[in-house]
Write a protein that holds these residues in place. Structure first.
Motif, PDB file in Angstrom:
ATOM      1  N   GLU A 203      32.784 -21.464 -24.094  1.00 51.73           N
ATOM      2  CA  GLU A 203      31.589 -21.559 -23.267  1.00 51.73           C
ATOM      3  C   GLU A 203      30.422 -20.905 -24.014  1.00 51.73           C
ATOM      4  O   GLU A 203      30.608 -19.900 -24.695  1.00 51.73           O
ATOM      5  N   GLU A 204      29.243 -21.450 -23.875  1.00 48.30           N
ATOM      6  CA  GLU A 204      28.045 -20.891 -24.496  1.00 48.30           C
ATOM      7  C   GLU A 204      27.012 -20.608 -23.415  1.00 48.30           C
ATOM      8  O   GLU A 204      26.961 -21.289 -22.394  1.00 48.30           O
ATOM      9  N   SER A 205      26.185 -19.591 -23.653  1.00 51.18           N
ATOM     10  CA  SER A 205      25.200 -19.223 -22.629  1.00 51.18           C
ATOM     11  C   SER A 205      23.906 -18.735 -23.263  1.00 51.18           C
ATOM     12  O   SER A 205      23.873 -18.297 -24.421  1.00 51.18           O
ATOM     13  N   THR A 206      22.845 -18.836 -22.496  1.00 47.47           N
ATOM     14  CA  THR A 206      21.572 -18.188 -22.807  1.00 47.47           C
ATOM     15  C   THR A 206      21.175 -17.356 -21.601  1.00 47.47           C
ATOM     16  O   THR A 206      21.453 -17.728 -20.459  1.00 47.47           O
ATOM     17  N   SER A 207      20.529 -16.231 -21.873  1.00 45.50           N
ATOM     18  CA  SER A 207      20.178 -15.308 -20.799  1.00 45.50           C
ATOM     19  C   SER A 207      18.780 -14.755 -21.038  1.00 45.50           C
ATOM     20  O   SER A 207      18.433 -14.382 -22.162  1.00 45.50           O
ATOM     21  N   TYR A 208      17.994 -14.703 -19.963  1.00 48.36           N
ATOM     22  CA  TYR A 208      16.643 -14.150 -20.026  1.00 48.36           C
ATOM     23  C   TYR A 208      16.460 -13.194 -18.861  1.00 48.36           C
ATOM     24  O   TYR A 208      16.845 -13.495 -17.727  1.00 48.36           O
ATOM     25  N   THR A 209      15.899 -12.022 -19.124  1.00 48.98           N
ATOM     26  CA  THR A 209      15.597 -11.058 -18.065  1.00 48.98           C
ATOM     27  C   THR A 209      14.176 -10.548 -18.225  1.00 48.98           C
ATOM     28  O   THR A 209      13.638 -10.482 -19.341  1.00 48.98           O
ATOM     29  N   ALA A 210      13.560 -10.190 -17.115  1.00 51.07           N
ATOM     30  CA  ALA A 210      12.231  -9.576 -17.122  1.00 51.07           C
ATOM     31  C   ALA A 210      12.100  -8.728 -15.870  1.00 51.07           C
ATOM     32  O   ALA A 210      12.484  -9.167 -14.782  1.00 51.07           O
ATOM     33  N   GLY A 211      11.578  -7.531 -16.017  1.00 54.37           N
ATOM     34  CA  GLY A 211      11.460  -6.671 -14.855  1.00 54.37           C
ATOM     35  C   GLY A 211      10.545  -5.491 -15.090  1.00 54.37           C
ATOM     36  O   GLY A 211       9.967  -5.326 -16.175  1.00 54.37           O
ATOM     37  N   PHE A 212      10.421  -4.668 -14.051  1.00 50.12           N
ATOM     38  CA  PHE A 212       9.592  -3.474 -14.170  1.00 50.12           C
ATOM     39  C   PHE A 212      10.168  -2.356 -13.315  1.00 50.12           C
ATOM     40  O   PHE A 212      10.941  -2.591 -12.376  1.00 50.12           O
ATOM     41  N   VAL A 213       9.774  -1.133 -13.664  1.00 53.24           N
ATOM     42  CA  VAL A 213      10.137   0.070 -12.906  1.00 53.24           C
ATOM     43  C   VAL A 213       8.841   0.781 -12.566  1.00 53.24           C
ATOM     44  O   VAL A 213       8.027   1.065 -13.439  1.00 53.24           O
ATOM     45  N   LEU A 214       8.638   1.077 -11.273  1.00 54.19           N
ATOM     46  CA  LEU A 214       7.392   1.671 -10.795  1.00 54.19           C
ATOM     47  C   LEU A 214       7.679   2.923  -9.992  1.00 54.19           C
ATOM     48  O   LEU A 214       8.524   2.902  -9.086  1.00 54.19           O
ATOM     49  N   GLU A 215       6.983   4.023 -10.339  1.00 56.43           N
ATOM     50  CA  GLU A 215       7.047   5.254  -9.553  1.00 56.43           C
ATOM     51  C   GLU A 215       5.627   5.635  -9.134  1.00 56.43           C
ATOM     52  O   GLU A 215       4.961   6.442  -9.784  1.00 56.43           O
ATOM     53  N   PRO A 216       5.123   5.046  -8.036  1.00 62.60           N
ATOM     54  CA  PRO A 216       3.724   5.286  -7.645  1.00 62.60           C
ATOM     55  C   PRO A 216       3.453   6.724  -7.232  1.00 62.60           C
ATOM     56  O   PRO A 216       2.363   7.236  -7.437  1.00 62.60           O
ATOM     57  N   ILE A 217       4.445   7.346  -6.579  1.00 69.04           N
ATOM     58  CA  ILE A 217       4.342   8.754  -6.227  1.00 69.04           C
ATOM     59  C   ILE A 217       5.658   9.428  -6.599  1.00 69.04           C
ATOM     60  O   ILE A 217       6.663   8.761  -6.858  1.00 69.04           O
ATOM     61  N   LYS A 218       5.654  10.731  -6.620  1.00 69.35           N
ATOM     62  CA  LYS A 218       6.831  11.455  -7.052  1.00 69.35           C
ATOM     63  C   LYS A 218       8.039  11.121  -6.177  1.00 69.35           C
ATOM     64  O   LYS A 218       7.976  11.132  -4.956  1.00 69.35           O
ATOM     65  N   ASN A 219       9.149  10.800  -6.843  1.00 70.16           N
ATOM     66  CA  ASN A 219      10.435  10.542  -6.200  1.00 70.16           C
ATOM     67  C   ASN A 219      10.483   9.254  -5.372  1.00 70.16           C
ATOM     68  O   ASN A 219      11.430   9.052  -4.612  1.00 70.16           O
TER      69      ASN A 219
END
Length: 894
Positions: free
Chosen positions: A658-674
């Motif tokens: 089996e063959e595959s291709t994979s793409y990911t995109a994302g973000f991490v946000l900390e607008p205020i502490k914790n």
């Protein structure tokens, strides 16, 4: 050729405090649990510089910190799982929203040659999720040779579980298409402690007990060594169908469109091959009021699913020993050994004989001979019986035994981080007949001699048990030896930081063997095991080389490049790259994206497994002999309606990877502490999917798959062909979402909230190359593809107290089968929600206590008409029939 991918973690000279919090707050809802109250600083204390230790993170060969990963990683602490009454890795992984319906322990009921229990990231199949132990492969299940049996992994020795939710073939090679689950054990331990616990449901059955003993000695820094060991014992009792509301009606559930009673019953039905008469001497007299038997059209039908155990009995003992020895100030030697012995005992309806035994005219129980009522239309030739044993349920046992030994070194020399060693892993699996399986020849002899009454009580009822056949039916083993070496270091300094390089290679040798005990199996046709190929074997060598670069392009932008070359001795070679970026424009915001290719080689089982006959899990109508349903079918063919047919299963030497291709995109946000929010999009495509054209697909479209029906001389179905083939492919995309928050410490303690969910946008499947693509999201597709799944919690901690209130949610879906005459009117499986509560107290000297309630509101499993498992009325992959249960556990440190 196949393509390979790599998930990498950046190496950075320093990391901001805010980004460090991203690693501790955002990687997982479970990381947010109560232990964080101790890990996060009190806001009243002045902030101090934080020294960030670089460690090997799942998905990379270069040391770094989790916060810098370009790929989404979920981290689950072992301590948090223990505080929630979780004692198995299988149960722990249900808390991961990206994991959908792996092979559950309950699915061992009625099955043989199983993988025990397995994970299924992205619902792409259990063989596309790679499971590691401390970054190295475990031995696969000896029967499947492509999945890891989660039952052999003792949760007690796991410090944390890291789940890489991205393809990682560029780092780890085959099988990492959907992601990687890395089980990290404790590295050292000093002292002695004992833990134990139990879970008690309100209803009968399903109770569990466990105990763990830890012991260790030696301080690595002061004494130059540490040696420790762990012994873990777990057991659980079975649950019988009669003991739960959801299952006690067995296979007769009219509102779900299920009537799965069996024509192979007791009193036996019979067929006269000369006149074509099909009948039962008690079919018109309510079948002698036999329990779980109903009369219909002059025949007697047994409600088999009302007799089974819907959850098996399990018992596991595991042990781990580990020693770390300081060779120098920069090098350690490591030795590790893990052993596990897991038993799963299942119970299904009594042994079955579908025209494989006969009743001669000389028997005193032949209809019309004085004991048994007469039936018109008999020729006097031996009657072919549709018979059930009266020796009790068939009880089987699967034993999985696993050994894993590792010897290696790790350290630093001449500026290079060095990690290498030798791993030997062996898994052995055995299926056995425990009771209820009968010797067909002895039964036939007793019928010929008039000693057995197939229609009622026999003079000597103990005679049935004398036909019993016990012993091992199948045995398989898989041996794997791997030598690996990885080196890494900074190789050049750019204005933004050091370029990190990792190089490595490995050589693996795998040997597989499977044996069928032909002497025993040939005596028991109802086992569904083919005795004609007693030995199957296969072996392969795998050579791999890989490299990885981490490039700090600017102070805020980093690139990671990886590639891996694998050469398989039995089908060829493959090259798989990966490229990923991480951008941190603000201390409170980080973006990440990656593109990679992957592959899964056909396993040794896929290629070498014998083609053998077994019974379908579901019951079907023969599309030729029972085309109009049971009521419209001639009497002599009614046994071809609503019946479990045989199917041919097994491997094929012609399979391609089996063959595959994979793409990911994302973000991490900390607008205020914790307060941390993450969103990660994934898109995966698989070509050349190795799968079976299932019996459900074949019977759903008998014209398209006409060549898959193999019939005998009478035109009856001998079996349907479901052997492995390269099919079309899968295209799936979705989003993982997490939101976690911890309040500042107050006079009443610290409160937290977390939710971890996965939303599947698309899941399209192509049954054959070049064929049409069908959308499967929100529908049953063996298994169902849930649109949304999440786990959420509210928690509180104060001094020695910790408490958690948790919700598990599974979105409903379109069921496997339609109800009534409308072929498009599919049953809708409702949403399924569980609530759990737990509390821990550490105020006693050397003693910690945890108590809780699972399924607080005693939710019933979601009703389903799925018939691919032996459990009817619900799907054991999504719903738990245990009901409300209470647990208590304690740990004492000496």
């Amino acid at each position: 050729m196949i393509k390979n991918k790599n998930a990498k973690v950046a190496v950075k000279p320093s990391v901001s405090k805010a980004i460090l919090k991203l690693s501790t707050l955002s990687l997982s809802m479970m990381c947010l649990s109560l232990a964080h109250a101790e890990d996060t600083e009190n806001t009243e204390i002045p902030e101090q510089p934080v020294k960030v230790a670089k460690v090997t993170v799942t998905g990379s060969s270069i040391k770094g910190v989790a916060a810098q990963s370009t790929s989404p990683i979920t981290i689950i602490k072992g301590e948090d799982l223990t505080n929630q009454g979780i004692t198995t890795v299988e149960e722990a992984l249900t808390k991961v929203s990206a994991n959908q319906a792996g092979f559950s322990t309950s699915q061992n009921v009625g099955a043989s040659n199983t993988e025990g229990a397995s994970a299924n990231l992205r619902a792409l199949g259990t063989d596309k999720t790679l499971v590691l132990l401390n970054g190295r492969r475990l031995a696969y299940s000896a029967f499947s040779t492509s999945t890891t049996n989660l039952n052999i992994i003792p949760l007690a020795m796991i410090e944390r579980i890291e789940i890489l939710r991205d393809g990682a073939s560029a780092v780890y090679g085959a099988d990492a298409i959907a992601g990687v689950i890395n089980l990290i054990t404790k590295k050292s331990y000093e002292g002695f402690s004992i833990s134990g616990g139990f879970l008690q449901p309100e209803q009968s059955g399903g109770d569990k007990q466990d105990v763990q003993i830890f012991g260790g000695y030696g301080d690595l820094d002061e004494q130059g060594f540490n040696i420790f060991g762990v012994v873990d014992y777990r057991r659980s009792n079975d649950i019988m169908a009669k003991d739960r509301k959801v299952s006690k009606r067995g296979g007769i559930i009219p509102e779900l469109g299920i009537d799965a009673s069996s024509a192979n019953g007791f009193p036996a039905n019979f067929y006269d091959p000369t006149t074509g008469t099909l009948g039962n001497p008690y079919g018109n007299s309510n079948c002698n009021n036999t329990p779980n038997v109903v009369a219909d059209g002059g025949l007697c039908y047994l409600n088999t699913q009302a007799l089974i155990g819907i959850a098996p009995e399990t018992e596991t003992i595991s042990a781990m020993g580990r020693g770390t020895f300081k060779l120098s100030d920069t090098f350690n030697a490591i030795g590790e050994y893990i052993y596990s012995h897991n038993e799963v005992t299942t119970s299904i309806a009594p042994d079955v004989y579908s025209r494989s035994v006969t009743l001669p005219k000389t028997s005193p129980y032949y209809p019309g001979e004085g004991i048994t009522p007469s039936v018109d239309g008999l020729s006097g030739v031996p009657l072919q019986l549709y018979l059930r044993s009266q020796a009790g349920n068939r009880v089987s046992q699967s034993v999985n035994e696993s050994h894993r030994a590792f010897v290696g070194i790790e350290g630093e020399a001449y500026g290079w981080d060095i990690n290498g060693g030798v791993t030997y892993a062996k898994s052995e699996a055995t299926d056995s007949f425990v009771s209820g399986y009968l010797n067909r020849s002895k039964l036939q002899a007793a019928l010929d001699d008039g000693l057995i009454n197939p229609f009622g009580a026999s003079p000597d009822s103990s005679l049935w048990n004398s036909f019993s056949v016990t012993g091992e039916s199948n045995v398989a083993s898989l041996d794997s030896t791997t030598v690996d070496l990885t080196v890494s270091r900074p190789i050049y300094t750019l204005p933004a930081g050091d370029i990190g390089l990792a190089l490595g290679g490995s050589f693996s040798k795998q040997e597989w063997e499977a044996k069928v005990n032909s002497d025993i199996v040939s005596q028991v046709p109802g086992s569904g095991i083919d005795p004609n190929k007693p030995l199957s074997q296969g072996d392969r060598d795998i050579t791999a080389f890989f490299g990885e670069l981490h490039i700090p392009i600017t102070k805020t932008l980093e690139a990671q490049l990886a590639a891996r070359y694998d050469d398989y001795s039995d089908f060829g070679d493959t090259f798989n790259p990966k490229i990923a970026f991480r951008w941190e424009p603000l201390k409170q915001l980080m973006f990440r994206t990656s593109y990679s290719t992957g592959f899964r080689a056909p396993s040794l089982y896929d290629i070498n497994a014998p083609q053998s006959e077994t019974y379908t899990g579901a019951k079907y109508d023969d599309p030729v002999l029972c085309s109009g349903g049971k009521d419209a079918t001639p009497a002599q063919y009614k046994t071809e309606c609503n019946v479990q047919f045989k199917r041919m299963q097994g491997g094929s030497p012609d399979l391609q990877p089996e063959e595959s291709t994979s793409y990911t995109a994302g973000f991490v946000l900390e607008p205020i502490k914790n307060l941390v929010f993450t969103a990660d999009y994934y898109n995966i495509e698989i070509d050349g999917l190795i799968d079976t054209i299932s019996d459900a697909m074949i019977f759903a479209n008998p014209t398209k798959y006409a060549d898959r029906f193999v019939r005998d001389a009478e035109g009856r179905i001998k079996y349907v062909n479901t052997t492995l083939v390269n099919m079309g492919g899968i295209k799936t995309e979705g989003i993982d979402l997490t939101l976690n928050y911890l309040t500042p410490m107050t006079a009443t303690g610290r409160f937290g909230f977390g939710i971890d969910g996965t939303y599947i946008i698309k899941y399209d499947k192509q049954e054959e190359a070049g064929g049409a693509w069908e959308g499967k999201v929100g529908t049953y597709d063996d298994p169902a593809i849930l649109r949304w799944k999440h786990v959420a919690n509210i928690n509180w901690s104060y001094e020695n107290w910790k408490m958690m209130f948790e919700q598990e949610f599974y979105r409903g879906y379109k069921d496997q089968n339609a109800i009534g005459d409308d072929a498009y009117d599919y049953h809708k499986v409702s949403d399924y929600t569980l609530y759990n509560v737990s509390g821990t107290y550490k105020g006693f000297k050397n003693l910690e206590l945890t108590a809780g309630i699972k399924n607080l509101f005693d939710a019933e499993p979601a009703a389903s008409n799925v018939m691919d498992n032996f459990q009817y009325g619900y799907d054991p992959r999504y719903s738990d029939p245990t009901g409300r249960a209470y647990y208590l556990r304690g740990t004492y440190k000496f």
